[in-house]
Design an enzyme around this catalytic site. Structure first.
Site, short mmCIF file in Angstrom:
data_model
loop_
_atom_site.label_atom_id
_atom_site.label_comp_id
_atom_site.label_asym_id
_atom_site.label_seq_id
_atom_site.Cartn_x
_atom_site.Cartn_y
_atom_site.Cartn_z
N GLY A 12 0.97 -0.88 0.24
CA GLY A 12 0.58 0.12 -0.03
C GLY A 12 0.81 1.36 0.01
N ASN A 14 1.14 3.28 -2.40
CA ASN A 14 0.40 4.16 -3.38
C ASN A 14 -0.19 4.27 -2.85
OD1 ASN A 14 1.81 4.47 -5.93
ND2 ASN A 14 1.39 2.37 -5.82
N ARG A 66 -15.22 -17.67 -9.59
CA ARG A 66 -14.60 -16.64 -9.56
C ARG A 66 -15.69 -15.37 -10.03
NH1 ARG A 66 -9.26 -15.38 -9.17
NH2 ARG A 66 -8.93 -13.45 -9.63
N VAL A 93 -7.23 -9.00 -12.10
CA VAL A 93 -8.06 -8.66 -12.67
C VAL A 93 -9.38 -8.17 -12.60
CG1 VAL A 93 -8.06 -9.65 -15.11
CG2 VAL A 93 -6.49 -10.45 -13.83
N ASN A 108 -5.76 3.19 -13.06
CA ASN A 108 -4.77 2.68 -12.52
C ASN A 108 -3.34 3.44 -12.92
OD1 ASN A 108 -3.33 -0.25 -12.41
ND2 ASN A 108 -2.64 0.02 -14.10
N HIS A 110 0.74 2.16 -13.76
CA HIS A 110 1.21 1.13 -14.31
C HIS A 110 3.13 1.92 -14.04
CE1 HIS A 110 2.29 -2.01 -16.02
NE2 HIS A 110 2.99 -1.44 -17.55
N ASP A 147 -10.27 0.72 -19.04
CA ASP A 147 -11.50 -0.29 -20.05
C ASP A 147 -11.08 -1.62 -19.87
OD1 ASP A 147 -8.82 -0.41 -21.56
OD2 ASP A 147 -9.41 0.91 -23.58
N GLU A 148 -11.97 -2.20 -21.20
CA GLU A 148 -11.42 -3.70 -20.81
C GLU A 148 -10.29 -4.62 -21.10
OE1 GLU A 148 -16.34 -2.55 -21.17
OE2 GLU A 148 -13.87 -1.41 -22.59
N GLY A 149 -9.78 -3.77 -21.99
CA GLY A 149 -8.01 -4.50 -22.51
C GLY A 149 -7.29 -4.01 -20.95
#
Length: 200
Positions: A12, A14, A66, A93, A108, A110, A147-149
């Site tokens: 944690g 961040n 899941r 994910v 997010n 990265h 997004d979804e990717g």
């Protein structure tokens, strides 16, 4: 007041950067309403408890499927009444049902300059190992909408960090956190809280 839910899997750091920025009034008009981890031993949960913030562990291991785990996570986010979801070192994910519900309201961070060293399989130390293996002179961090990717959403902020001779993946990881991640993530949350950033 922007209500922020933080999803995290580990220590944690961040999350701490966000908490510190709120204390310093660098993030205005926002509060963390809940911290959720998939890992019961995540120190991030302790950081939240010390601040009197709701700290939940929702682990896939506790659910028969899941899908059941995803629904529990979605329910916890809804119950928190979060306006913004921040993935701060979250190694789970995120399913499409949550991405759809929080489209344009999920960030997010990265640890590279996207589109370099990102996508499936690039997380944690692996990102820095690949950067060093490739011999890049500059790396950095990116805050983007989810997004979804994988790491494909619209970029909000980026910051470059120098790669130095003799760097190990661990040393580089620490520098990227200190010089980029811990600066960008609070800045992005403040921008959203001030209405200065939104996904089209």
């Amino acid at each position: 007041m922007l209500r922020v839910a933080v999803l995290v899997s580990g220590g944690g750091t961040n999350l701490q950067a966000i908490l510190d920025a709120i204390d310093r009034k660098e993030i205005r008009n926002a509060e963390i309403c809940t911290v959720i981890s998939n890992n019961p031993n995540a120190y991030a949960l302790e950081r939240a408890r010390r601040k009197g913030i709701s700290a939940l562990c929702i682990s896939p291991k506790e659910y028969e499927s899941r899908e059941a785990f995803h629904q529990a996570l979605l329910k916890a986010l809804r119950d928190s009444q979060a306006d913004l979801v921040v993935l701060a070192g979250c190694l789970v994910v995120i399913p499409e049902c949550i991405i759809r519900e929080y489209k344009g309201r999920m960030l997010n961070v990265h640890p590279s300059l996207i589109p370099s060293f990102c996508g499936t399989g690039f997380y944690g130390l692996k990102v820095h190992e690949e950067a060093l293996k490739r011999g890049v002179k500059v790396t950095g961090a990116t805050v983007h909408f989810v997004d979804e990717g994988t790491d494909t959403g619209p970029i909000l902020l980026q910051k470059a960090v120098e790669v130095k001779e003799g760097d190990t993946p661990e040393i580089l990881q620490r520098r990227v956190m200190e010089e980029a991640e811990w600066i960008l993530l609070p800045k992005a949350i403040d921008m959203i809280a001030q209405g200065k950033a939104e996904q089209e």
